[in-house]
Design a protein around this motif. Structure first.
Motif, PDB file in Angstrom:
ATOM      1  N   SER A 197       0.698  -1.222   0.201  1.00 28.87           N
ATOM      2  CA  SER A 197      -0.059   0.276   0.018  1.00 28.87           C
ATOM      3  C   SER A 197       0.751   1.130  -0.364  1.00 28.87           C
ATOM      4  CB  SER A 197      -0.973   0.488   1.506  1.00 28.87           C
ATOM      5  OG  SER A 197      -1.849  -1.127   0.982  1.00 28.87           O
ATOM      6  N   LEU A 198       2.130   1.247  -0.011  1.00 33.74           N
ATOM      7  CA  LEU A 198       2.933   2.188  -0.212  1.00 33.74           C
ATOM      8  C   LEU A 198       4.438   1.582  -0.768  1.00 33.74           C
ATOM      9  CD1 LEU A 198       4.368   4.992   0.960  1.00 33.74           C
ATOM     10  CD2 LEU A 198       5.735   3.954   2.843  1.00 33.74           C
ATOM     11  N   LEU A 199       4.205   2.330  -2.001  1.00 34.00           N
ATOM     12  CA  LEU A 199       5.616   2.178  -3.332  1.00 34.00           C
ATOM     13  C   LEU A 199       6.181   3.345  -3.068  1.00 34.00           C
ATOM     14  CD1 LEU A 199       7.324   0.413  -4.954  1.00 34.00           C
ATOM     15  CD2 LEU A 199       5.605   1.893  -6.772  1.00 34.00           C
ATOM     16  N   VAL A 200       7.643   2.963  -2.435  1.00 31.06           N
ATOM     17  CA  VAL A 200       8.658   4.035  -2.050  1.00 31.06           C
ATOM     18  C   VAL A 200      10.135   3.703  -3.271  1.00 31.06           C
ATOM     19  CG1 VAL A 200      10.200   5.187  -0.352  1.00 31.06           C
ATOM     20  CG2 VAL A 200       8.310   4.139   0.243  1.00 31.06           C
ATOM     21  N   ILE A 201      10.670   4.933  -3.653  1.00 31.49           N
ATOM     22  CA  ILE A 201      11.245   4.609  -4.778  1.00 31.49           C
ATOM     23  C   ILE A 201      12.146   5.833  -4.162  1.00 31.49           C
ATOM     24  CG2 ILE A 201      11.917   5.014  -7.163  1.00 31.49           C
ATOM     25  CD1 ILE A 201       9.050   4.265  -8.302  1.00 31.49           C
ATOM     26  N   PRO A 202      13.958   5.594  -3.298  1.00 33.29           N
ATOM     27  CA  PRO A 202      14.913   6.958  -3.191  1.00 33.29           C
ATOM     28  C   PRO A 202      15.423   6.990  -3.933  1.00 33.29           C
ATOM     29  CG  PRO A 202      15.079   4.455  -1.837  1.00 33.29           C
ATOM     30  CD  PRO A 202      13.677   4.469  -3.008  1.00 33.29           C
ATOM     31  N   ARG A 203      15.244   6.677  -4.908  1.00 32.57           N
ATOM     32  CA  ARG A 203      16.550   7.507  -6.527  1.00 32.57           C
ATOM     33  C   ARG A 203      15.669   7.252  -8.065  1.00 32.57           C
ATOM     34  NH1 ARG A 203      22.814   7.658  -6.261  1.00 32.57           N
ATOM     35  NH2 ARG A 203      21.685   9.926  -7.261  1.00 32.57           N
ATOM     36  N   ILE A 226      -0.030  -0.705  -7.832  1.00 32.67           N
ATOM     37  CA  ILE A 226      -1.800  -1.210  -8.122  1.00 32.67           C
ATOM     38  C   ILE A 226      -1.636  -1.896  -9.315  1.00 32.67           C
ATOM     39  CG2 ILE A 226      -4.236  -0.066  -9.393  1.00 32.67           C
ATOM     40  CD1 ILE A 226      -3.370   1.566  -7.008  1.00 32.67           C
ATOM     41  N   ARG A 227      -2.151  -3.532  -8.585  1.00 35.14           N
ATOM     42  CA  ARG A 227      -2.121  -4.299  -9.181  1.00 35.14           C
ATOM     43  C   ARG A 227      -3.617  -5.281  -9.787  1.00 35.14           C
ATOM     44  NH1 ARG A 227       2.512  -4.947 -11.601  1.00 35.14           N
ATOM     45  NH2 ARG A 227       2.034  -7.938 -12.007  1.00 35.14           N
ATOM     46  N   THR A 228      -4.863  -4.420  -8.719  1.00 32.23           N
ATOM     47  CA  THR A 228      -6.061  -4.807  -9.149  1.00 32.23           C
ATOM     48  C   THR A 228      -7.295  -4.053  -9.581  1.00 32.23           C
ATOM     49  OG1 THR A 228      -6.954  -5.407  -7.607  1.00 32.23           O
ATOM     50  CG2 THR A 228      -6.004  -6.793  -7.448  1.00 32.23           C
ATOM     51  N   GLU A 229      -7.959  -3.649  -9.793  1.00 31.55           N
ATOM     52  CA  GLU A 229      -9.013  -2.625  -9.757  1.00 31.55           C
ATOM     53  C   GLU A 229      -9.357  -2.494  -8.294  1.00 31.55           C
ATOM     54  OE1 GLU A 229     -12.528  -3.676 -12.114  1.00 31.55           O
ATOM     55  OE2 GLU A 229     -10.557  -3.441 -14.481  1.00 31.55           O
ATOM     56  N   THR A 230      -9.287  -2.653  -7.011  1.00 32.17           N
ATOM     57  CA  THR A 230      -9.310  -2.562  -5.821  1.00 32.17           C
ATOM     58  C   THR A 230      -8.693  -1.951  -5.078  1.00 32.17           C
ATOM     59  OG1 THR A 230      -9.910  -4.818  -5.172  1.00 32.17           O
ATOM     60  CG2 THR A 230     -11.520  -4.029  -5.717  1.00 32.17           C
ATOM     61  N   ASP A 231      -7.348  -1.786  -5.574  1.00 30.40           N
ATOM     62  CA  ASP A 231      -5.708  -1.472  -4.762  1.00 30.40           C
ATOM     63  C   ASP A 231      -5.962  -0.291  -4.399  1.00 30.40           C
ATOM     64  OD1 ASP A 231      -5.484  -4.441  -5.340  1.00 30.40           O
ATOM     65  OD2 ASP A 231      -3.902  -4.071  -6.240  1.00 30.40           O
ATOM     66  N   SER A 232      -5.576   0.563  -3.670  1.00 34.71           N
ATOM     67  CA  SER A 232      -4.828   1.800  -3.331  1.00 34.71           C
ATOM     68  C   SER A 232      -4.050   1.692  -2.398  1.00 34.71           C
ATOM     69  CB  SER A 232      -6.148   2.081  -2.176  1.00 34.71           C
ATOM     70  OG  SER A 232      -6.540   1.793  -1.035  1.00 34.71           O
ATOM     71  N   CYS A 233      -3.061   2.814  -3.158  1.00 28.51           N
ATOM     72  CA  CYS A 233      -1.282   3.077  -2.715  1.00 28.51           C
ATOM     73  C   CYS A 233      -1.192   4.384  -3.045  1.00 28.51           C
ATOM     74  CB  CYS A 233      -0.330   1.759  -4.173  1.00 28.51           C
ATOM     75  SG  CYS A 233       1.534   1.581  -3.744  1.00 28.51           S
ATOM     76  N   VAL A 234       0.061   4.393  -2.087  1.00 25.84           N
ATOM     77  CA  VAL A 234       1.127   6.588  -2.100  1.00 25.84           C
ATOM     78  C   VAL A 234       2.570   5.671  -2.582  1.00 25.84           C
ATOM     79  CG1 VAL A 234       2.107   7.556  -1.176  1.00 25.84           C
ATOM     80  CG2 VAL A 234       0.248   7.178  -0.459  1.00 25.84           C
ATOM     81  N   PHE A 249      -5.018  10.038   3.175  1.00 24.91           N
ATOM     82  CA  PHE A 249      -5.338   9.082   1.491  1.00 24.91           C
ATOM     83  C   PHE A 249      -5.457   8.093   2.591  1.00 24.91           C
ATOM     84  CE2 PHE A 249      -3.739   6.154  -0.878  1.00 24.91           C
ATOM     85  CZ  PHE A 249      -4.480   6.208  -1.814  1.00 24.91           C
ATOM     86  N   TYR A 250      -4.591   7.006   3.294  1.00 23.61           N
ATOM     87  CA  TYR A 250      -4.754   5.781   3.992  1.00 23.61           C
ATOM     88  C   TYR A 250      -6.061   6.211   5.045  1.00 23.61           C
ATOM     89  CZ  TYR A 250      -0.079   4.671   2.344  1.00 23.61           C
ATOM     90  OH  TYR A 250       0.435   4.316   1.942  1.00 23.61           O
ATOM     91  N   ARG A 251      -6.677   7.294   5.866  1.00 28.56           N
ATOM     92  CA  ARG A 251      -7.798   7.458   6.395  1.00 28.56           C
ATOM     93  C   ARG A 251      -9.414   6.816   4.949  1.00 28.56           C
ATOM     94  NH1 ARG A 251      -5.289  11.402   9.294  1.00 28.56           N
ATOM     95  NH2 ARG A 251      -6.372  12.585   8.692  1.00 28.56           N
TER      96      ARG A 251
END
Length: 418
Positions: free
Chosen positions: A310-316, A360-368, A405-407
């Motif tokens: 639910s959280l994808l972090v890309i440092p660089r 986001i891998r499915t239509e119901t996923d949510s992510c920052v 966003f998560y709430r």
């Protein structure tokens, strides 16, 4: 590989240029030479094994770089020692091949002949090839590969496939940068008069509703090292997201430094993906909540559906690693800025979009999706390039917006301790 076909469909076609590079790269490898020497020894060809052993030592002495050099490909220098080592290798193999075929272990004659045929390629100055060397740890020592790759790889691809004049469909989620296919057309050799049509199909996922792109507020701390800044920002985000985090690094070295800073500070299992990647991936998927540090192959082709990520972090930002072929390509441009804009930035955008696809891998996923590189932030040099590479979605610049966003998007059960 394709002897007779009527039509061709290539999935994940963004990988085709690298595949063509691998298939067209010629190598003289110290590992292969040592394997030949072992076969001679096992076949009781003592004198031949001794000759080969001597020239392998000379080969390694001529090409192994100083300890201070970072382990990455570097251009091959035509030094006197390198030239002498290759000529001695050529002479030794010629002498080993002189006896009758049955005097050598089975299969060895073909291997040594193939190596000998490559030696003129590394002694010559044919500018249709780019020559470089790579090295690696090998049995307590250092192994070396001499590599030669055609400068015009798109031409190799055209000769192998498009000149057949047979219909082909190329498909991938990352062939276009925004609406533009021109970079891919150039890399695939399709910009040389090949009749072609392009189609861009929009994603079925509602990114504007279920995803948020986050750039940290620029709170620069005096003399704070980059790894310390990244660790601090990841820690804040993991707490805001209540875990469920994938961090995609561009460097194993940086990943290791940040992992050491955070492994005991987070209230969740923190996994670092190195060797035995598959077992760590399985462990991450089986845990109800965890943080996964990954690099390399995890930028694409790995599926984390639901709340798992639910959280994808890309440092660089994932800019391509400089290599001799890229340096040779750079000489075709009038200045560095043109080269970066035309070659480097589109490669970064394609890789970034691949990494973004883990969110986001499915239509119901949510992510920052959090991009921590200051160059990507509003006002940064590559902010516009980042936005062009990704779907339209809301942008946040504070951890408070991330929590909101998560709430809004997660059920109460998501926030329960696990």
């Amino acid at each position: 590989l394709l002897k007779d076909y009527q039509a061709l469909v290539i999935d994940e076609a963004h990988k085709l240029p690298e595949t063509v590079r691998q298939m067209n790269t010629q190598r003289i490898s110290s590992s292969e030479l040592l394997a030949c020497e072992k076969l001679l020894t096992a076949g009781h060809c003592g004198l031949s094994a001794q000759k080969l052993r001597a020239v392998i030592r000379e080969f390694l002495a001529a090409f192994v770089p100083p300890e201070t050099k970072a382990e990455r490909a570097i251009p091959l220098q035509q030094t006197k020692a390198a030239t002498t080592a290759l000529r001695h290798l050529d002479k030794a193999i010629g002498e080993i091949l002189k006896p009758r075929p049955e005097a050598l272990p089975q299969g060895l004659r073909g291997k040594l002949s193939a190596i000998q045929q490559l030696i003129p390629l590394f002694l010559g100055t044919d500018n249709t090839f780019v020559r470089y060397l790579t090295w690696h740890r090998e049995g307590g020592g250092t192994g070396v590969d001499l590599c030669a790759v055609p400068f015009d790889l798109p031409k190799c691809l055209s000769s192998a496939l498009w000149d057949e004049q047979k219909p082909a469909i190329l498909t991938s989620g990352t062939l276009a940068v925004g609406e533009d296919f021109s970079h891919t057309e150039k890399r695939l050799g399709l910009d040389r008069g090949m009749p072609m049509r392009t189609l861009r199909v929009l994603s079925p996922f509602e990114y504007e509703k279920n995803c948020m792109l986050y750039f940290p507020e620029s709170r620069r701390r005096k003399s704070e090292p980059e790894e310390a800044r990244i660790a601090r920002q990841i820690e804040e985000l993991v707490h805001a997201a209540n875990g469920h985090t994938l961090v995609l690094f561009t460097s194993y070295d940086q990943m290791g430094h940040v992992y050491e800073k955070l492994k005991d500070k987070l209230p969740l299992p923190v996994l670092q993906l190195r060797r035995n990647a598959q077992s760590y991936l399985q462990q991450f998927k089986q845990l109800s909540n965890a943080v996964l540090f990954a690099s390399g192959a995890c930028w694409e082709g790995v599926d984390f559906p639901g709340d798992m990520v639910s959280l994808l972090v890309i440092p660089r930002l994932p800019f391509p690693v400089p290599d001799p072929l890229g340096e040779a390509l750079r000489t075709q441009y009038c200045n560095l800025h043109s080269y970066i804009r035309t070659e480097i930035v589109p490669e970064m955008q394609i890789k970034l979009r691949q990494g973004f696809g883990r969110a986001i891998r499915t239509e119901t996923d949510s992510c920052v999706v959090a991009i921590l590189d200051p160059r990507a932030a509003p006002g940064g040099r590559y902010h516009r390039a980042v936005l062009d590479a990704l779907p339209e979605m809301p942008i946040g610049v504070s951890v408070r917006e991330v929590r909101k966003f998560y709430r809004t998007h997660k059920s109460p059960e998501y926030f329960l301790p696990k």
